[in-house]
Design an enzyme around this catalytic site. Structure first.
Site, short mmCIF file in Angstrom:
data_model
loop_
_atom_site.label_atom_id
_atom_site.label_comp_id
_atom_site.label_asym_id
_atom_site.label_seq_id
_atom_site.Cartn_x
_atom_site.Cartn_y
_atom_site.Cartn_z
N GLY A 40 93.66 -13.01 -33.13
CA GLY A 40 93.51 -11.63 -32.68
C GLY A 40 94.36 -10.66 -33.47
N LYS A 41 94.87 -11.11 -34.62
CA LYS A 41 95.71 -10.24 -35.45
C LYS A 41 94.86 -9.36 -36.38
CE LYS A 41 99.46 -13.65 -35.49
NZ LYS A 41 100.23 -14.61 -36.31
N VAL A 42 93.73 -9.89 -36.79
CA VAL A 42 92.76 -9.15 -37.60
C VAL A 42 91.51 -8.99 -36.75
CG1 VAL A 42 91.32 -9.17 -39.68
CG2 VAL A 42 93.68 -10.02 -39.77
N TYR A 46 93.87 -5.59 -36.57
CA TYR A 46 93.79 -4.53 -37.58
C TYR A 46 92.34 -4.24 -37.97
CZ TYR A 46 98.83 -4.42 -38.37
OH TYR A 46 100.17 -4.25 -38.22
#
Length: 319
Positions: free
Chosen positions: A283-285, A255
């Site tokens: 790797g989500k943010v 994100y």
């Protein structure tokens, strides 16, 4: 020398509080402060940036926000364009439907005699009281919705939420607002609620086909198609993970903007307290994302943030 220069640039600006201040004026005074004050000011700045036309905005809603009185805040955020995708718990939507079908939540006390409350058919959520009788209207409404659904069609969970929202007449309802604004409501753990329990009871005598995985394609497509993405996370649990894990199967790299409001701590390893920096490791943010974790009761922080950013956007429209 470099460190000293940085300290001069970032010196604390002491807040001033005046009797005629607007909400945004107060928030801007907090911007030069540290601790929670500085974080909530940063969250407002990020929330404002997320309102750009090319940002797809995901909202993860957990906790007892509807019973606590945040129903209109969420509904207004949907109607105001702050939320493009809502991921929530079945419980919050249960309480939304209760309000939409004539029930209400009452202020009580966390020090109540719970055995006495049980005898009076009153349920307690911390300092909120709820009459058990309202579940009768809720269950009747849900059974009515299920009877109106096509027994030969396979529905996604968001389809189910849309059908419920369509059936409600209350314009302040979260589900009704989402239906009218075309905002999908994902409720991945819907079976962990009265909505799911009533659906199961319905299937004991009738046919209702719901595919729990059907939402995934639509949700992932939204992530792929987005130019930029933002997430607001209230608490943790399933909604937080469901919002964040979407990025694991896209090439986006996480994100671009993230705000989390929580009261939980990171030391236990639980998701609600997991930091947004930790989410970068997955790797989500995004590596360069603008992100802030506000340690605060969401019933305090979210209304303040919405009021401040509404004020800023109104001024921009007036310019």
């Amino acid at each position: 020398m470099w460190a000293r220069l940085k300290m001069m640039e970032n010196r604390i600006r002491h807040a001033e509080v005046r009797g005629t201040m607007t909400v945004d004026e107060l928030i801007r005074q907090l911007d030069g402060c540290a601790f929670g004050a500085g974080r909530i000011a940063k969250a407002c700045d990020i929330l404002e940036k997320m309102q750009a036309d090319d940002v797809t905005k995901f909202f993860g809603l957990s906790g007892a926000m509807v019973p606590a009185g945040m129903r209109n805040v969420i509904s207004d955020m949907i109607r105001g364009g702050y939320i493009d995708v809502l991921v929530t718990t079945g419980a919050n939507m249960v309480h939304d439907i209760i309000e939409a079908t004539g029930g209400y939540h009452a202020k009580g006390s966390e020090n109540a005699d719970d055995i006495a409350l049980k005898g009076q058919h009153i349920n307690r959520i911390y300092d909120v009281f709820l009459n058990e009788e309202y579940f009768t209207s809720l269950e009747s409404k849900l059974q009515e919705v299920y009877r109106g659904m096509d027994e030969n069609k396979v529905y996604s969970i968001s389809d189910l939420m849309r059908e419920i929202g369509k059936s409600l007449d209350d314009k302040r309802s979260i589900l009704r607002s989402a239906y009218e604004m075309g905002v999908p409501v994902y409720c991945p753990a819907v079976q962990d609620s009265i909505i799911g329990l009533q659906a199961w009871l319905y299937t004991q005598t009738s046919r209702l086909r719901v595919d729990a995985f059907k939402d995934m394609r639509e949700l992932i497509d939204r992530c792929y198609d987005a130019k930029r993405t933002g997430a607001i996370l209230i608490g943790g649990g399933v909604p937080k993970n469901y919002v964040l894990q979407c990025m694991l199967v896209t090439p986006r790299g996480g994100y671009d903007y993230v705000i989390q409001i929580t009261m939980d701590r990171a030391e236990t390893g639980g998701l609600s307290g997991a930091t947004l920096d930790e989410a970068r490791s997955w790797g989500k943010v995004g590596e360069n994302a603008e992100a802030v974790q506000v340690i605060c009761d969401a019933t305090i922080a979210l209304p303040l943030m919405l009021a401040a950013v509404n004020e800023r956007l109104s001024k921009k429209k007036g310019d």
